[in-house]
Design a protein around this motif. Structure first.
Motif, PDB file in Angstrom:
ATOM      1  N   SER A 171       0.825  -1.213   0.000  1.00  0.00           N
ATOM      2  CA  SER A 171       0.000   0.000   0.000  1.00  0.00           C
ATOM      3  C   SER A 171       0.859   1.262   0.000  1.00  0.00           C
ATOM      4  N   SER A 183       3.415   3.905  -1.962  1.00  0.00           N
ATOM      5  CA  SER A 183       3.409   4.419  -3.329  1.00  0.00           C
ATOM      6  C   SER A 183       4.255   3.520  -4.240  1.00  0.00           C
ATOM      7  N   VAL A 184       5.457   3.186  -3.788  1.00  0.00           N
ATOM      8  CA  VAL A 184       6.310   2.306  -4.591  1.00  0.00           C
ATOM      9  C   VAL A 184       5.649   0.938  -4.748  1.00  0.00           C
ATOM     10  N   SER A 213      -2.135  -2.895   5.464  1.00  0.00           N
ATOM     11  CA  SER A 213      -3.038  -2.969   6.608  1.00  0.00           C
ATOM     12  C   SER A 213      -4.428  -3.389   6.111  1.00  0.00           C
ATOM     13  N   ASN A 246      -6.485  -1.328   3.711  1.00  0.00           N
ATOM     14  CA  ASN A 246      -6.017  -1.161   2.328  1.00  0.00           C
ATOM     15  C   ASN A 246      -5.938  -2.478   1.557  1.00  0.00           C
ATOM     16  N   HIS A 269       0.887  -6.381   7.314  1.00  0.00           N
ATOM     17  CA  HIS A 269       2.314  -6.406   7.695  1.00  0.00           C
ATOM     18  C   HIS A 269       2.518  -6.309   9.204  1.00  0.00           C
ATOM     19  N   ALA A 273       9.739   0.202   7.165  1.00  0.00           N
ATOM     20  CA  ALA A 273      10.655  -0.192   8.230  1.00  0.00           C
ATOM     21  C   ALA A 273      10.432  -1.659   8.582  1.00  0.00           C
ATOM     22  N   SER A 283      13.973   0.799   1.629  1.00  0.00           N
ATOM     23  CA  SER A 283      13.776   1.611   2.846  1.00  0.00           C
ATOM     24  C   SER A 283      14.917   1.423   3.826  1.00  0.00           C
ATOM     25  N   VAL A 298      17.948  -0.108  -3.651  1.00  0.00           N
ATOM     26  CA  VAL A 298      17.468   0.489  -4.904  1.00  0.00           C
ATOM     27  C   VAL A 298      17.675   2.000  -4.838  1.00  0.00           C
ATOM     28  N   GLY A 303      15.939   5.003  -6.831  1.00  0.00           N
ATOM     29  CA  GLY A 303      14.814   5.112  -7.753  1.00  0.00           C
ATOM     30  C   GLY A 303      15.049   5.932  -9.000  1.00  0.00           C
ATOM     31  N   GLN A 352       3.219  14.807   4.621  1.00  0.00           N
ATOM     32  CA  GLN A 352       3.733  13.489   4.209  1.00  0.00           C
ATOM     33  C   GLN A 352       4.521  12.867   5.362  1.00  0.00           C
ATOM     34  N   SER A 409      -1.544   6.902   4.353  1.00  0.00           N
ATOM     35  CA  SER A 409      -1.928   5.507   4.177  1.00  0.00           C
ATOM     36  C   SER A 409      -2.590   5.377   2.813  1.00  0.00           C
TER      37      SER A 409
HETATM   38  N1  LIG Z   1      15.408   3.999  -2.492  1.00  0.00           N
HETATM   39  C1  LIG Z   1      14.665   4.804  -3.230  1.00  0.00           C
HETATM   40  O1  LIG Z   1      15.065   5.287  -4.288  1.00  0.00           O
HETATM   41  C2  LIG Z   1      13.278   5.119  -2.754  1.00  0.00           C
HETATM   42  C3  LIG Z   1      12.391   5.829  -3.563  1.00  0.00           C
HETATM   43  C4  LIG Z   1      11.085   6.038  -3.094  1.00  0.00           C
HETATM   44  C5  LIG Z   1      10.729   5.584  -1.825  1.00  0.00           C
HETATM   45  N2  LIG Z   1      11.663   4.942  -1.076  1.00  0.00           N
HETATM   46  C6  LIG Z   1      11.321   4.426   0.248  1.00  0.00           C
HETATM   47  O2  LIG Z   1      10.342   3.424   0.058  1.00  0.00           O
HETATM   48  C7  LIG Z   1       9.424   3.418   1.153  1.00  0.00           C
HETATM   49  C8  LIG Z   1       8.043   3.630   0.608  1.00  0.00           C
HETATM   50  O3  LIG Z   1       7.989   4.959   0.070  1.00  0.00           O
HETATM   51  P1  LIG Z   1       6.600   5.475  -0.464  1.00  0.00           P
HETATM   52  O4  LIG Z   1       6.721   6.872  -0.920  1.00  0.00           O
HETATM   53  O5  LIG Z   1       6.095   4.447  -1.369  1.00  0.00           O
HETATM   54  O6  LIG Z   1       5.828   5.413   0.924  1.00  0.00           O
HETATM   55  P2  LIG Z   1       4.429   5.942   1.393  1.00  0.00           P
HETATM   56  O7  LIG Z   1       3.466   5.902   0.256  1.00  0.00           O
HETATM   57  O8  LIG Z   1       4.619   7.206   2.134  1.00  0.00           O
HETATM   58  O9  LIG Z   1       4.093   4.799   2.424  1.00  0.00           O
HETATM   59  C9  LIG Z   1       2.937   4.853   3.182  1.00  0.00           C
HETATM   60  C10 LIG Z   1       2.503   3.438   3.406  1.00  0.00           C
HETATM   61  O10 LIG Z   1       3.501   2.747   4.138  1.00  0.00           O
HETATM   62  C11 LIG Z   1       2.876   1.599   4.657  1.00  0.00           C
HETATM   63  N3  LIG Z   1       3.704   1.094   5.755  1.00  0.00           N
HETATM   64  C12 LIG Z   1       3.969   1.716   6.916  1.00  0.00           C
HETATM   65  N4  LIG Z   1       4.792   0.947   7.664  1.00  0.00           N
HETATM   66  C13 LIG Z   1       5.034  -0.174   6.960  1.00  0.00           C
HETATM   67  C14 LIG Z   1       5.803  -1.340   7.201  1.00  0.00           C
HETATM   68  N5  LIG Z   1       6.494  -1.476   8.337  1.00  0.00           N
HETATM   69  N6  LIG Z   1       5.845  -2.303   6.242  1.00  0.00           N
HETATM   70  C15 LIG Z   1       5.156  -2.148   5.109  1.00  0.00           C
HETATM   71  N7  LIG Z   1       4.399  -1.065   4.820  1.00  0.00           N
HETATM   72  C16 LIG Z   1       4.350  -0.087   5.749  1.00  0.00           C
HETATM   73  C17 LIG Z   1       1.528   2.082   5.086  1.00  0.00           C
HETATM   74  O11 LIG Z   1       0.635   1.029   4.837  1.00  0.00           O
HETATM   75  P3  LIG Z   1      -0.741   0.814   5.625  1.00  0.00           P
HETATM   76  O12 LIG Z   1      -1.347   2.180   5.800  1.00  0.00           O
HETATM   77  O13 LIG Z   1      -1.512  -0.084   4.721  1.00  0.00           O
HETATM   78  O14 LIG Z   1      -0.338   0.186   6.916  1.00  0.00           O
HETATM   79  C18 LIG Z   1       1.247   3.284   4.161  1.00  0.00           C
HETATM   80  O15 LIG Z   1       0.220   3.030   3.248  1.00  0.00           O
HETATM   81  C19 LIG Z   1       9.890   4.540   2.091  1.00  0.00           C
HETATM   82  O16 LIG Z   1      10.715   3.961   3.066  1.00  0.00           O
HETATM   83  C20 LIG Z   1      10.704   5.452   1.183  1.00  0.00           C
HETATM   84  O17 LIG Z   1      11.667   6.180   1.887  1.00  0.00           O
HETATM   85  C21 LIG Z   1      12.904   4.704  -1.502  1.00  0.00           C
END
Ligand SMILES: NC(=O)c1ccc[n+]([C@@H]2O[C@H](COP(=O)([O-])OP(=O)(O)OC[C@H]3O[C@@H](n4cnc5c(N)ncnc54)[C@H](OP(=O)(O)O)[C@@H]3O)[C@@H](O)[C@H]2O)c1
Length: 372
Positions: free
Chosen positions: A173, A175-176, A196, A199, A214, A240, A262, A308, A310, A359, A364
Motif C-alpha cells: 500500500s 506508493s512504490v 493494513s 487497504n 504487515h 521499516a 527503505s 534500490v 529510484g 507526508q 496511508s
Molecule cells: N530507495 C529509493 O530510491 C526510494 C524511492 C522512493 C521511496 N523509497 C522508500 O520506500 C518506502 C516507501 O515509500 P513510499 O513513498 O512508497 O511510501 P508511502 O506511500 O509514504 O508509504 C505509506 C505506506 O507505508 C505503509 N507502511 C507503513 N509501515 C510499513 C511497514 N512497516 N511495512 C510495510 N508497509 C508499511 C503504510 O501502509 P498501511 O497504511 O496499509 O499500513 C502506508 O500506506 C519509504 O521507506 C521510502 O523512503 C525509496
C-alpha cells in the motif's frame, strides 16, 4: 534572464520559502515544463531534514521535488517526441549527485525534465493524478527490472513462459508498492503482498492475489503458505522492518533476490528535530548496524540483496524504455492506474512546506499533492 517563483531550500535544514529562480532554456535532451501539480515523497523531507548527512553533495539554495506534471513550454534541440503545449509528467532528478537542483527540481513554476524520463499525459488524466506516479513508478521499475536487482522481464517482453513465478511486495500500500504490483502483474508475474486491513482490498484490486497485514505476527507464515511451493523470483522490501521480513519469507521459499528501498528505521523523527547533532548519532548507528546484520544474513542465505536508487534508471536503458514505451502503453490499456490516490493539500508554492510536513506525519495509500 527570465525568472519564476520556486519553493526554495535556501540553507540546509531551513523551511522552504518562495523565492525567485532563473528560468532555464532546456538542454538538447530536455523539455521545459510549466509545472501544474507536484507530489511529495518521503525523500523530500529526508533531504530537507537530514541532507547535511544523507545528501552531502547537495548545495543550497536548492529546489527539491521529484514528481511533476504540467505542460511543455520549450523543447531541446534533439527532442522530437514532444511539442510546446503538450501535457506531460515525469521524474525530476535534480537532487541527485552531479545534477542541478535549481533547474530540475519539481517544486517551482518552471522545471526542466529529461525527455527520456517524461511521458505524455493521456487526455483523461488530471495533473494531480499524473503527478503521483514518477518516483514511485521509477523506484518500482528499478527494483523489479534492473539486472542488479530482481532482473525480471519488463512488460511487453516476448516470452514463452506462461507462469514466470511469484514476486513478494512487502509494503503493497506504499506508493512504490502499488506501482510495483501493477508493473509485476503487467509483466506476467504473480504477486503476494502486505498492507493494513483497510487497504487490503485496494491492493488486491491491483492484482496481488494474497494480501496479508504487515503488522500481523503471522504475516511471514501467511505469505509462505500463499506462495505454496511456487518459484519466488524475488522480493521488494518497502517500509521499516521489511528487509528482515522478506529475508524470512525467502529463506522459507527459496527466493534468491531482494531489492531494498527503505532504511531499517524511518528518519521522520530525526528530520523533524531542530538540531541534527547529536540525535543523529544513535539513529545512524542503529541503521548502520541493522543494515550490516541484514546484509550478512542475506549472504548466509545465498540471497542477493541490494539497495534500490529510484532515479538510477536515468543512466541505463531501462529509464527510456519505461518512460517512452511502457508507461504510455500501460496507461492506455488500463494496466497502470495512477496510484496512490492524490490527497490535494493545497495550492501554490507556499503550500509545499505544509505538504512535506503532511507526508512526514504519515499517509496511508495516499499521495500528498499540491496544485501550482
Ligand atoms: N530507495 C529509493 O530510491 C526510494 C524511492 C522512493 C521511496 N523509497 C522508500 O520506500 C518506502 C516507501 O515509500 P513510499 O513513498 O512508497 O511510501 P508511502 O506511500 O509514504 O508509504 C505509506 C505506506 O507505508 C505503509 N507502511 C507503513 N509501515 C510499513 C511497514 N512497516 N511495512 C510495510 N508497509 C508499511 C503504510 O501502509 P498501511 O497504511 O496499509 O499500513 C502506508 O500506506 C519509504 O521507506 C521510502 O523512503 C525509496
Amino acid at each position: 534572464m527570465p525568472t519564476h517563483s520556486a519553493a526554495t531550500l535556501a540553507t540546509p535544514r531551513a523551511p522552504l520559502t518562495v523565492a525567485s529562480n532563473d528560468t532555464p532554456s532546456p538542454a538538447a535532451d530536455e523539455v521545459l515544463v510549466r509545472v501544474r501539480a507536484v507530489a511529495i515523497n518521503p525523500v523530500d523531507w529526508v533531504i530537507q531534514g537530514t541532507g547535511p548527512v544523507t545528501y552531502r553533495w547537495l548545495r543550497t539554495p536548492a529546489v527539491l521535488g521529484s514528481d511533476l506534471a504540467g505542460e511543455v513550454v520549450a523543447v531541446g534541440a534533439d527532442v522530437t517526441r514532444f511539442r510546446v503545449g503538450e501535457r506531460v509528467f515525469g521524474l525530476a532528478t535534480g537532487t541527485d549527485r552531479g545534477r542541478d537542483p535549481l533547474r530540475e527540481g519539481a517544486f517551482q513554476e518552471y522545471s526542466t525534465l529529461l525527455e527520456r524520463l517524461t511521458s505524455p499525459m493521456p487526455d483523461d488524466l488530471g495533473d494531480e493524478q499524473a503527478a503521483v506516479l514518477p518516483l514511485g513508478l521509477s523506484t518500482a521499475a528499478c527494483a523489479l527490472f534492473q539486472p542488479q536487482h530482481l532482473g525480471l522481464r519488463m512488460p511487453g517482453t516476448p516470452s514463452s513462459a506462461t507462469a514466470p513465478g511469484v514476486v513478494v511486495v512487502w509494503g503493497g500500500s506504499t506508493s512504490v508498492g502499488m506501482n510495483a504490483i501493477q508493473l509485476a502483474r503487467a509483466a506476467g508475474y504473480d504477486v503476494v503482498s502486505t498492507a493494513s486491513a483497510k487497504n487490503a482490498q485496494t491492493v488486491r484490486a491491483l492484482g496481488a492475489e494474497t494480501v496479508v497485514d504487515h503488522r500481523s505476527p503471522t504475516a511471514v507464515a501467511d505469505l509462505v503458505s500463499a506462495i505454496d511451493g511456487r518459484a519466488v523470483v524475488g522480493a521488494v522490501a518497502l517500509g521499516a522492518g521489511s528487509t528482515d521480513a522478506c529475508l524470512d519469507v525467502m529463506s522459507r521459499t527459496g527466493g534468491a533476490r531482494l531489492a531494498m528501498a527503505s532504511t531499517p528505521l524511518s528518519l521522520d523523527a530525526l528530520a523533524g528535530r531542530r538540531r541534527l547533532f547529536p540525535a543523529m548519532l544513535p539513529v545512524f548507528t542503529r541503521i548502520g548496524l541493522a543494515t550490516l546484520r541484514s546484509t550478512l544474513r542475506a549472504r548466509r542465505l545465498g540471497i542477493r540483496a541490494a539497495f534500490v536508487w529510484g532515479s538510477s534508471l536515468r543512466d541505463d536503458e531501462m529509464g527510456p524504455r519505461l518512460w517512452r514505451e511502457v508507461v504510455p502503453r500501460l496507461l492506455a490499456d488500463g494496466s497502470l492506474r495512477p496510484l496512490p490516490a492524490p490527497l490535494v493539500v493545497g495550492e501554490g508554492l507556499g503550500a509545499v512546506q505544509g505538504a512535506l510536513d503532511r507526508q512526514r506525519a504519515g499517509v496511508s495509500a495516499q499521495k500528498v499533492v499540491v496544485r501550482l
